[in-house]
Design a protein around this motif. Structure first.
Motif, PDB file in Angstrom:
ATOM      1  N   LYS A 283       0.762  -1.260   0.069  1.00  0.00           N
ATOM      2  CA  LYS A 283       0.087   0.218  -0.011  1.00  0.00           C
ATOM      3  C   LYS A 283       0.634   1.320   0.001  1.00  0.00           C
ATOM      4  O   LYS A 283       0.284   2.426  -0.518  1.00  0.00           O
ATOM      5  CB  LYS A 283      -0.935   0.002   1.265  1.00  0.00           C
ATOM      6  N   ALA A 284       2.127   1.285   0.684  1.00  0.00           N
ATOM      7  CA  ALA A 284       2.830   2.390   0.716  1.00  0.00           C
ATOM      8  C   ALA A 284       3.615   2.476  -0.707  1.00  0.00           C
ATOM      9  O   ALA A 284       4.308   3.450  -0.889  1.00  0.00           O
ATOM     10  CB  ALA A 284       3.828   2.015   1.603  1.00  0.00           C
ATOM     11  N   GLY A 285       3.602   1.604  -1.600  1.00  0.00           N
ATOM     12  CA  GLY A 285       4.362   1.751  -2.911  1.00  0.00           C
ATOM     13  C   GLY A 285       5.837   1.515  -3.106  1.00  0.00           C
ATOM     14  O   GLY A 285       6.311   1.998  -3.771  1.00  0.00           O
ATOM     15  N   ILE A 286       6.217   0.700  -1.733  1.00  0.00           N
ATOM     16  CA  ILE A 286       7.522   0.486  -1.846  1.00  0.00           C
ATOM     17  C   ILE A 286       7.938  -0.842  -2.975  1.00  0.00           C
ATOM     18  O   ILE A 286       7.292  -1.697  -2.743  1.00  0.00           O
ATOM     19  CB  ILE A 286       7.977  -0.120  -0.423  1.00  0.00           C
ATOM     20  N   GLN A 287       8.804  -0.435  -3.852  1.00  0.00           N
ATOM     21  CA  GLN A 287       9.047  -1.171  -4.738  1.00  0.00           C
ATOM     22  C   GLN A 287      10.078  -2.188  -4.626  1.00  0.00           C
ATOM     23  O   GLN A 287      10.182  -3.384  -5.144  1.00  0.00           O
ATOM     24  CB  GLN A 287       9.570  -0.591  -6.155  1.00  0.00           C
ATOM     25  N   TYR A 288      10.851  -2.197  -3.587  1.00  0.00           N
ATOM     26  CA  TYR A 288      12.249  -3.273  -3.328  1.00  0.00           C
ATOM     27  C   TYR A 288      11.787  -4.068  -2.135  1.00  0.00           C
ATOM     28  O   TYR A 288      10.526  -3.686  -1.615  1.00  0.00           O
ATOM     29  CB  TYR A 288      13.377  -2.483  -2.820  1.00  0.00           C
ATOM     30  N   HIS A 289      12.387  -5.129  -2.167  1.00  0.00           N
ATOM     31  CA  HIS A 289      12.017  -6.191  -1.309  1.00  0.00           C
ATOM     32  C   HIS A 289      12.368  -5.719   0.306  1.00  0.00           C
ATOM     33  O   HIS A 289      13.501  -5.248   0.385  1.00  0.00           O
ATOM     34  CB  HIS A 289      12.618  -7.379  -1.533  1.00  0.00           C
ATOM     35  N   THR A 290      11.722  -5.858   1.320  1.00  0.00           N
ATOM     36  CA  THR A 290      11.994  -5.669   2.566  1.00  0.00           C
ATOM     37  C   THR A 290      10.901  -6.492   3.567  1.00  0.00           C
ATOM     38  O   THR A 290       9.907  -6.963   3.083  1.00  0.00           O
ATOM     39  CB  THR A 290      11.685  -4.094   2.953  1.00  0.00           C
ATOM     40  N   THR A 291      11.769  -6.757   4.406  1.00  0.00           N
ATOM     41  CA  THR A 291      11.247  -7.596   5.574  1.00  0.00           C
ATOM     42  C   THR A 291      10.995  -7.067   7.176  1.00  0.00           C
ATOM     43  O   THR A 291      11.809  -5.960   7.278  1.00  0.00           O
ATOM     44  CB  THR A 291      11.916  -8.893   5.695  1.00  0.00           C
ATOM     45  N   PRO A 292      10.433  -7.452   7.943  1.00  0.00           N
ATOM     46  CA  PRO A 292      10.214  -6.956   9.272  1.00  0.00           C
ATOM     47  C   PRO A 292      11.505  -6.902  10.017  1.00  0.00           C
ATOM     48  O   PRO A 292      11.540  -5.887  10.804  1.00  0.00           O
ATOM     49  CB  PRO A 292       9.166  -7.779  10.136  1.00  0.00           C
ATOM     50  N   TYR A 293      12.382  -7.620   9.508  1.00  0.00           N
ATOM     51  CA  TYR A 293      13.755  -7.629  10.290  1.00  0.00           C
ATOM     52  C   TYR A 293      14.546  -6.523   9.962  1.00  0.00           C
ATOM     53  O   TYR A 293      15.262  -5.974  10.712  1.00  0.00           O
ATOM     54  CB  TYR A 293      14.612  -8.789   9.811  1.00  0.00           C
ATOM     55  N   ASP A 294      14.216  -5.807   8.725  1.00  0.00           N
ATOM     56  CA  ASP A 294      14.870  -4.658   8.506  1.00  0.00           C
ATOM     57  C   ASP A 294      14.438  -3.435   9.372  1.00  0.00           C
ATOM     58  O   ASP A 294      15.185  -2.507   9.473  1.00  0.00           O
ATOM     59  CB  ASP A 294      14.543  -4.289   6.962  1.00  0.00           C
ATOM     60  N   ILE A 295      13.485  -3.235  10.232  1.00  0.00           N
ATOM     61  CA  ILE A 295      13.278  -2.331  11.009  1.00  0.00           C
ATOM     62  C   ILE A 295      14.386  -2.232  12.286  1.00  0.00           C
ATOM     63  O   ILE A 295      14.818  -1.343  12.521  1.00  0.00           O
ATOM     64  CB  ILE A 295      11.823  -2.675  11.945  1.00  0.00           C
ATOM     65  N   ARG A 296      14.617  -3.386  12.647  1.00  0.00           N
ATOM     66  CA  ARG A 296      15.811  -3.463  13.701  1.00  0.00           C
ATOM     67  C   ARG A 296      17.000  -3.233  13.110  1.00  0.00           C
ATOM     68  O   ARG A 296      17.817  -2.331  13.541  1.00  0.00           O
ATOM     69  CB  ARG A 296      16.056  -5.021  14.093  1.00  0.00           C
ATOM     70  N   HIS A 297      17.478  -3.507  11.687  1.00  0.00           N
ATOM     71  CA  HIS A 297      18.702  -3.256  11.033  1.00  0.00           C
ATOM     72  C   HIS A 297      18.472  -1.548  10.720  1.00  0.00           C
ATOM     73  O   HIS A 297      19.748  -1.216  11.045  1.00  0.00           O
ATOM     74  CB  HIS A 297      18.687  -3.867   9.647  1.00  0.00           C
ATOM     75  N   LEU A 298      17.603  -1.186  10.442  1.00  0.00           N
ATOM     76  CA  LEU A 298      17.518   0.445  10.279  1.00  0.00           C
ATOM     77  C   LEU A 298      17.588   1.091  11.528  1.00  0.00           C
ATOM     78  O   LEU A 298      18.500   2.336  11.737  1.00  0.00           O
ATOM     79  CB  LEU A 298      16.059   0.738   9.440  1.00  0.00           C
ATOM     80  N   ALA A 299      17.217   0.602  12.596  1.00  0.00           N
ATOM     81  CA  ALA A 299      17.411   1.370  14.035  1.00  0.00           C
ATOM     82  C   ALA A 299      18.804   1.418  14.227  1.00  0.00           C
ATOM     83  O   ALA A 299      19.392   2.455  14.689  1.00  0.00           O
ATOM     84  CB  ALA A 299      16.812   0.579  14.832  1.00  0.00           C
ATOM     85  N   ILE A 300      19.561   0.178  14.112  1.00  0.00           N
ATOM     86  CA  ILE A 300      21.016   0.019  14.314  1.00  0.00           C
ATOM     87  C   ILE A 300      21.800   1.042  13.605  1.00  0.00           C
ATOM     88  O   ILE A 300      22.546   1.877  13.861  1.00  0.00           O
ATOM     89  CB  ILE A 300      21.579  -1.217  14.264  1.00  0.00           C
ATOM     90  N   THR A 301      21.350   1.143  12.172  1.00  0.00           N
ATOM     91  CA  THR A 301      21.993   1.943  11.206  1.00  0.00           C
ATOM     92  C   THR A 301      21.937   3.384  11.501  1.00  0.00           C
ATOM     93  O   THR A 301      22.899   4.157  11.642  1.00  0.00           O
ATOM     94  CB  THR A 301      21.463   1.425   9.804  1.00  0.00           C
ATOM     95  N   GLU A 302      20.673   3.928  11.958  1.00  0.00           N
ATOM     96  CA  GLU A 302      20.574   5.320  12.222  1.00  0.00           C
ATOM     97  C   GLU A 302      21.251   5.579  13.401  1.00  0.00           C
ATOM     98  O   GLU A 302      21.624   6.638  13.449  1.00  0.00           O
ATOM     99  CB  GLU A 302      19.110   5.338  12.635  1.00  0.00           C
ATOM    100  N   LEU A 303      21.484   4.625  14.278  1.00  0.00           N
ATOM    101  CA  LEU A 303      22.000   5.093  15.710  1.00  0.00           C
ATOM    102  C   LEU A 303      23.763   5.195  15.222  1.00  0.00           C
ATOM    103  O   LEU A 303      24.142   6.235  16.008  1.00  0.00           O
ATOM    104  CB  LEU A 303      22.117   3.786  16.733  1.00  0.00           C
ATOM    105  N   LEU A 304      24.303   4.409  14.433  1.00  0.00           N
ATOM    106  CA  LEU A 304      25.778   4.429  14.113  1.00  0.00           C
ATOM    107  C   LEU A 304      25.884   5.745  13.114  1.00  0.00           C
ATOM    108  O   LEU A 304      27.041   6.409  13.317  1.00  0.00           O
ATOM    109  CB  LEU A 304      26.032   3.179  13.422  1.00  0.00           C
ATOM    110  N   ALA A 305      24.898   5.948  12.331  1.00  0.00           N
ATOM    111  CA  ALA A 305      25.058   7.205  11.421  1.00  0.00           C
ATOM    112  C   ALA A 305      25.040   8.454  12.124  1.00  0.00           C
ATOM    113  O   ALA A 305      25.560   9.499  11.531  1.00  0.00           O
ATOM    114  CB  ALA A 305      24.002   7.144  10.344  1.00  0.00           C
ATOM    115  N   ARG A 306      24.448   8.440  13.247  1.00  0.00           N
ATOM    116  CA  ARG A 306      24.423   9.587  14.096  1.00  0.00           C
ATOM    117  C   ARG A 306      25.450   9.912  15.038  1.00  0.00           C
ATOM    118  O   ARG A 306      25.432  10.598  15.969  1.00  0.00           O
ATOM    119  CB  ARG A 306      23.068   9.636  14.747  1.00  0.00           C
ATOM    120  N   GLY A 307      26.629   8.772  14.998  1.00  0.00           N
ATOM    121  CA  GLY A 307      27.777   9.088  15.894  1.00  0.00           C
ATOM    122  C   GLY A 307      27.692   8.177  16.934  1.00  0.00           C
ATOM    123  O   GLY A 307      28.534   8.494  17.970  1.00  0.00           O
TER     124      GLY A 307
END
Length: 349
Positions: A283-307
Motif C-alpha cells: 500500500k505504501a508503494g515500496i518497490q524493493y524487497h523488505t522484511t520486518p527484520y529490516d526495522i531492527r537493522h534500520l534502527a542500528i544503522t541510524e544510531l551508528l550514522a548519528r555517531g
C-alpha cells in the motif's frame, strides 16, 4: 553374510552373523551402481569377513545392527525431548513442519544410520538450485545436525552424517529500507501494526515471537525509564532506555491495554506481523524487497550514522560485542571515518 543393496536408495551394505552373540551386524558403503566403487568395497569387505570366519578369527562387531529408525521417528523423539526441556510448542510445530515439508521428501525414505554426507549435500544442492539463501540452508542443516547429535547421545542412532559439515558463509544482508520509507509503511499500517513497528524500532528488537511479540508490560521498568528484553537467540537479557516521547506513548498504551502484551491484537499477542507488513509495504508503494527484520537493522544503522558510540549501540542491539557491531555495519561508518580524518590538523599551513 552377504552383500545387499537397498531397493529405493541403491545403497550397498554387508550383513553378517556373530554366533556367540546371536545377532547380526552390518556395515554400509553408500549408494552406487553394480561394480561401482561402493559395490566393490562391499564385496571386498564381505570376502574379508568370510576369510576370518574360515580361519576362526574374531569377526568385526561394530557397528551393531540396531532397530532401524527413520528421520521421522528420530524427529519425534527429539521433539519430545525438547518439549520436556521447555521448548515452546510454537518452536516444535515450526521444526516438525520444516522437516516434513523440506527434508523428509528428500531423505526420509532411508534409515538414519544409512544416511551419508553425500545424502545431506544432495539436500543442499536441491535447495540451492531452487534459489534458497545460504541462511535458509544453514538453518535447515543446523537443526538436522543437532537432531543427529541427540540421536547418538541417547543411543538411538550410531552415526551423524553432518559431523564434518560447517555452515556456509553467508553474504551480508542488504537492507534497502530507509527512515522515510519506514514512515510511509507505518502510515499505511493498521493501528496494531503501526504500534508494533514503533515498538520494534525504539527497542531495537527482533520482530517475531521470541522478542517483539513476547514483550509484556511487567518488563517495563518505569523507574529506570526503559524496557527489559529477553533475547532467546542468545539466552541473555538487555535493558533498552526509552526516550521521553516513547515512554509517554508506552504509558498511554498501558492505560488502555486489554492484555499483558505490549503489542497486541484483539486482546492477544500479535503473531501475524509478516503478512500485515507485506500488505502495508504494498500500500505504501515500496518497490524493493523488505522484511520486518529490516526495522531492527534500520534502527542500528541510524544510531551508528548519528555517531553513537558502537559499544552503546552493541548493548542496545544485544550484540555480543562492539566488534561485531562495527564489522557487521562497517558500511555505515564510512561517513564517521571521513569526519574523523577531516578533524586532523594540517602539518603544513
Amino acid at each position: 553374510m552377504s552383500v545387499h543393496q537397498t531397493k529405493k536408495t541403491k545403497k550397498w551394505y554387508v550383513k553378517w552373523w556373530v554366533p556367540d552373540e546371536k545377532k547380526y551386524y552390518s556395515k554400509w558403503f553408500g549408494a552406487g551402481p553394480k561394480n561401482g566403487p561402493e559395490h566393490r568395497n562391499a564385496m571386498a569387505f564381505d570376502l574379508e569377513i568370510k576369510a576370518k570366519k574360515a580361519l576362526n578369527k574374531e569377526l568385526p562387531r561394530k557397528p551393531p545392527v540396531v532397530e532401524e529408525i527413520y528421520l521421522e521417528g528420530l524427529a519425534k523423539a527429539y521433539a519430545n525431548h525438547q518439549r520436556a526441556s521447555g521448548k515452546s510448542s510454537r518452536w516444535l510445530k515450526e521444526w516438525l513442519g520444516m522437516l516434513d515439508r523440506h527434508i523428509l521428501p528428500l531423505v526420509g525414505h532411508s534409515p538414519v544410520n544409512a544416511l551419508t554426507y553425500q545424502d545431506m549435500m544432495r539436500v543442499v544442492d536441491y535447495y540451492t538450485d531452487r534459489g534458497c539463501s545460504p541462511h535458509t540452508i544453514n538453518r535447515y542443516l543446523s537443526y538436522l545436525k543437532a537432531m543427529f547429535r541427540f540421536g547418538i547421545r541417547h543411543g538411538i542412532t550410531t552415526g551423524n552424517p553432518l559431523e564434518h559439515w560447517r555452515k556456509r558463509k553467508e553474504p551480508p544482508k542488504q537492507c534497502l529500507l530507509n527512515l522515510e520509507d519506514l514512515r510511509r509503511i507505518q502510515a499505511h499500517s493498521p493501528p496494531h501494526l503501526a504500534w508494533g513497528i514503533e515498538v520494534a524500532f525504539n527497542l531495537v528488537v527482533r520482530v517475531g515471537a521470541s522478542e517483539l511479540m513476547a514483550l509484556t508490560w511487567d518488563r517495563v521498568d518505569w523507574s529506570k525509564r526503559g524496557v527489559w528484553v529477553f533475547m532467546s537467540k542468545t539466552n541473555r537479557e538487555k535493558f533498552v532506555p526509552c526516550t521521553d516521547q516513547f515512554l509517554a506513548k508506552l504509558k498511554s498504551r498501558k492505560e488502555t491495554a486489554n492484555s499483558r502484551f505490549i503489542v497486541e491484537y484483539k486482546n492477544q499477542p500479535f503473531l501475524r506481523f509478516r503478512g500485515s507488513w507485506k500488505n502495508a509495504v504494498r500500500k505504501a508503494g515500496i518497490q524493493y524487497h523488505t522484511t520486518p527484520y529490516d526495522i531492527r537493522h534500520l534502527a542500528i544503522t541510524e544510531l551508528l550514522a548519528r555517531g553513537v558510540d558502537p559499544g552503546a549501540v552493541a548493548d542496545i542491539a544485544g550484540h555480543s560485542s562492539a566488534f561485531f557491531t562495527i564489522t557487521r555495519y562497517h558500511h555505515v561508518r564510512e561517513g564517521a571515518k571521513r569526519s574523523a580524518i577531516e578533524a586532523l590538523p594540517a602539518l603544513v599551513n
